[in-house]
Design an enzyme around this catalytic site. Structure first.
Site, short mmCIF file in Angstrom:
data_model
loop_
_atom_site.label_atom_id
_atom_site.label_comp_id
_atom_site.label_asym_id
_atom_site.label_seq_id
_atom_site.Cartn_x
_atom_site.Cartn_y
_atom_site.Cartn_z
N TRP A 131 0.80 -1.22 0.00
CA TRP A 131 0.00 0.00 0.00
C TRP A 131 0.84 1.27 0.00
O TRP A 131 0.32 2.35 -0.24
CB TRP A 131 -0.90 0.02 1.26
CG TRP A 131 -0.12 -0.27 2.51
CD1 TRP A 131 0.04 -1.49 3.10
CD2 TRP A 131 0.66 0.65 3.29
NE1 TRP A 131 0.87 -1.38 4.20
CE2 TRP A 131 1.26 -0.08 4.33
CE3 TRP A 131 0.90 2.02 3.20
CZ2 TRP A 131 2.10 0.51 5.28
CZ3 TRP A 131 1.74 2.61 4.13
CH2 TRP A 131 2.33 1.85 5.16
N ASN A 132 2.14 1.19 0.28
CA ASN A 132 2.88 2.42 0.63
C ASN A 132 3.29 3.29 -0.54
O ASN A 132 3.56 4.47 -0.38
CB ASN A 132 4.08 2.10 1.52
CG ASN A 132 5.09 1.19 0.85
OD1 ASN A 132 4.75 0.40 -0.02
ND2 ASN A 132 6.34 1.30 1.25
N SER A 208 6.45 -7.54 2.84
CA SER A 208 7.23 -8.02 3.98
C SER A 208 7.97 -9.31 3.63
O SER A 208 7.59 -10.04 2.71
CB SER A 208 6.30 -8.29 5.17
OG SER A 208 5.48 -9.41 4.90
N GLU A 229 11.01 -7.89 -3.62
CA GLU A 229 11.58 -6.68 -3.01
C GLU A 229 10.92 -6.57 -1.64
O GLU A 229 9.75 -6.23 -1.52
CB GLU A 229 11.29 -5.46 -3.89
CG GLU A 229 12.28 -4.33 -3.67
CD GLU A 229 11.81 -3.30 -2.66
OE1 GLU A 229 11.28 -3.71 -1.60
OE2 GLU A 229 11.97 -2.11 -2.92
N LEU A 230 11.69 -6.94 -0.61
CA LEU A 230 11.10 -7.12 0.72
C LEU A 230 11.55 -6.03 1.69
O LEU A 230 11.98 -4.96 1.27
CB LEU A 230 11.46 -8.53 1.22
CG LEU A 230 11.13 -9.66 0.22
CD1 LEU A 230 11.55 -11.01 0.76
CD2 LEU A 230 9.65 -9.65 -0.16
N CYS A 263 10.45 1.15 2.56
CA CYS A 263 11.40 0.07 2.83
C CYS A 263 12.84 0.52 2.67
O CYS A 263 13.75 -0.09 3.24
CB CYS A 263 11.10 -1.14 1.94
SG CYS A 263 10.84 -0.73 0.24
N GLU A 360 12.03 -4.07 11.44
CA GLU A 360 11.86 -2.95 10.52
C GLU A 360 10.87 -1.96 11.13
O GLU A 360 9.75 -2.33 11.48
CB GLU A 360 11.34 -3.42 9.16
CG GLU A 360 11.16 -2.28 8.18
CD GLU A 360 10.76 -2.72 6.78
OE1 GLU A 360 11.10 -2.00 5.83
OE2 GLU A 360 10.12 -3.77 6.64
#
Length: 458
Positions: A131-132, A208, A229-230, A263, A360
């Site tokens: 969502w970011n 995540s 891409e975590l 992230c 994180e």
């Protein structure tokens, strides 16, 4: 019927409810994507580029239609939301301009009269996104995939259904062929069947490490390529010979973009002890000047946390770190009132093992750790299961030498860690694998087909 619900984090009220796709609707989306692929793969780079440029133009010309949807559904300050729409357009334009060059055939000498590798599309790529950064991440996946001749099905986080619809509408408004790009409003529990469907050939996942592990396992069991891409716990190393003013300014900006919900934000600022106190002063000065407030107002620099449970978790990380001995220089108090706001927070005296540096942190929380020297700073920086981005503030020559020793997919020397359509980005360790963007990103989802042409040479 399962519903996808967007809650406005500024007010805490429901902004939008969208029914999750039924089995029949999922089937129809995948069918359209497959049908579109059969003709899209036969188009040339010029034709694909025309579509991507039209999408970019649509986004740029109607930024005031698209940006507020992000502000409403996930609280991104409106100035940042406008910037994100423009950045999404820039990725489309970049690949429209450079895809042909990136995917040019490579001639390799062998015993053949001629031998080369050509890069061909695979089919339909499924993007599973958080969502970011809904517009940027969609463009980051779709632009290279489409220019390579693939079609794209985009499954956004269920909390931003309006953003997903808006992106699909931008493609429609730009005149993209039907089925080339589609938003799929699937419930989370239905994603597995979509990954397993034979009409999906590859998966790109951003989110995540826990969810990435699940997606990767499903894709691997179907022998389908995936790019992950975590999360990150990105270190920012500030050494004694750094430009402290600039380092503090950029670290503050990196930490609060999207209210810290990024992230690749600087999560752990590791400062050489001899300049630690001065740097903390400079950082506190800049953080305390930031304007937290209604993200729909132009003057706001820090909006709310996207959801209530995310704010609760962030506050737990802060309080447990303070209980373990960290010093709270700024913020750290859960505010009253509507919405999911959290104050800009600065923690110092943070030690390895505290939750603010082992987990994180997704919010406007800056964490400062002290190191005796550059060697200890490197050791602290690499002491994480993640390896996404990192930054180093020191002399250029020393910074470049240290970059080789940082365990991360991306290192910035004397600058902010950011994603750029021209440059590849991605992680190592629990931050994922594969690369997005740049020439590397477009080659993730192609068939690098070797062609040998006889007769053989003696």
């Amino acid at each position: 019927m399962s519903m996808l619900r967007a809650v406005n984090p500024t007010t805490g009220e429901v902004a939008r409810e969208v029914p999750a796709a039924t089995g029949e609707q999922i089937e129809a989306v995948l069918d359209r994507a497959r049908t579109a692929y059969l003709s899209w793969k036969e188009t040339g780079f010029a034709e694909r580029a025309e579509v991507l440029r039209a999408v970019a133009a649509e986004l740029r010309e109607n930024v005031e239609r698209y940006a507020p949807v992000m502000t409403e559904e996930m609280g991104k300050p409106i100035t940042e939301a406008r910037g994100e729409v423009g950045k999404a357009a820039s990725a489309a334009e970049h690949y429209a301009d450079h895809a042909e060059e990136y995917l040019a055939a490579e001639h390799i000498a062998s015993d053949a009269s001629s031998s080369y590798v050509q890069h061909l599309p695979l089919g339909t790529v499924l993007g599973v996104l958080p969502w970011n950064a809904p517009f940027w991440l969609a463009s980051r996946v779709a632009s290279p995939a489409l220019m390579a001749g693939n079609t794209v099905v985009m499954k956004h986080d269920p909390h931003v259904p309006g953003c997903a619809t808006a992106i699909e509408e931008a493609f429609r408004a730009a005149g993209a062929p039907e089925g080339v790009f589609q938003a799929l409003h699937a419930a989370t529990e239905d994603v597995e069947q979509v990954i397993r469907d034979p009409r999906i050939q590859a998966v790109s996942f951003t989110g995540s490490d826990r969810a990435g592990s699940v997606v990767a396992s499903i894709a691997a069991s179907e022998i389908k390529p995936a790019v992950l891409e975590l999360g990150g716990s990105d270190p920012c190393i500030v050494l004694a010979d750094a430009d402290l003013e600039r380092a503090a300014e950029v670290s503050a900006l990196s930490r609060i973009i999207n209210a810290g919900q990024s992230c690749i934000a600087a999560k752990r600022v590791i400062v050489e002890r001899s300049v630690h106190d001065r740097f903390v002063e400079l950082l506190a000065e800049r953080l305390s000047a930031l304007v937290v407030g209604d993200p729909s107002e132009d003057g706001t620099q820090v909006g709310p946390i996207a959801r209530g449970e995310l704010r609760e978790n962030l506050h737990r990380q802060v309080t447990s770190s303070v209980e373990a001995g960290a010093t709270c220089v700024l913020g750290g108090e859960m505010p009253d009132g509507p919405g999911y706001f959290y104050p800009v927070t600065l923690l110092t005296d943070v030690q390895p093992g505290m939750s603010a540096c082992t987990e994180e942190t997704f919010g406007p929380v800056a964490v400062v750790m002290a190191a005796d020297d550059a060697e200890q700073a490197l050791a602290i920086a690499n002491d994480t299961p993640y390896g996404l981005g990192a930054s180093i503030w020191t002399s250029t020559e020393r910074g470049e030498a240290m970059a080789r020793r940082i365990e991360a997919g991306q290192v910035s020397v004397n600058g902010i860690v950011k994603t750029d359509p021209r440059l590849p980005s991605g992680g190592i360790k629990r931050s994922g694998y594969g690369r997005e963007l740049g020439p590397h990103g477009i080659r993730e989802f192609v068939n690098a087909q070797q062609v040998w042409v006889g007769p053989a040479r003696g």
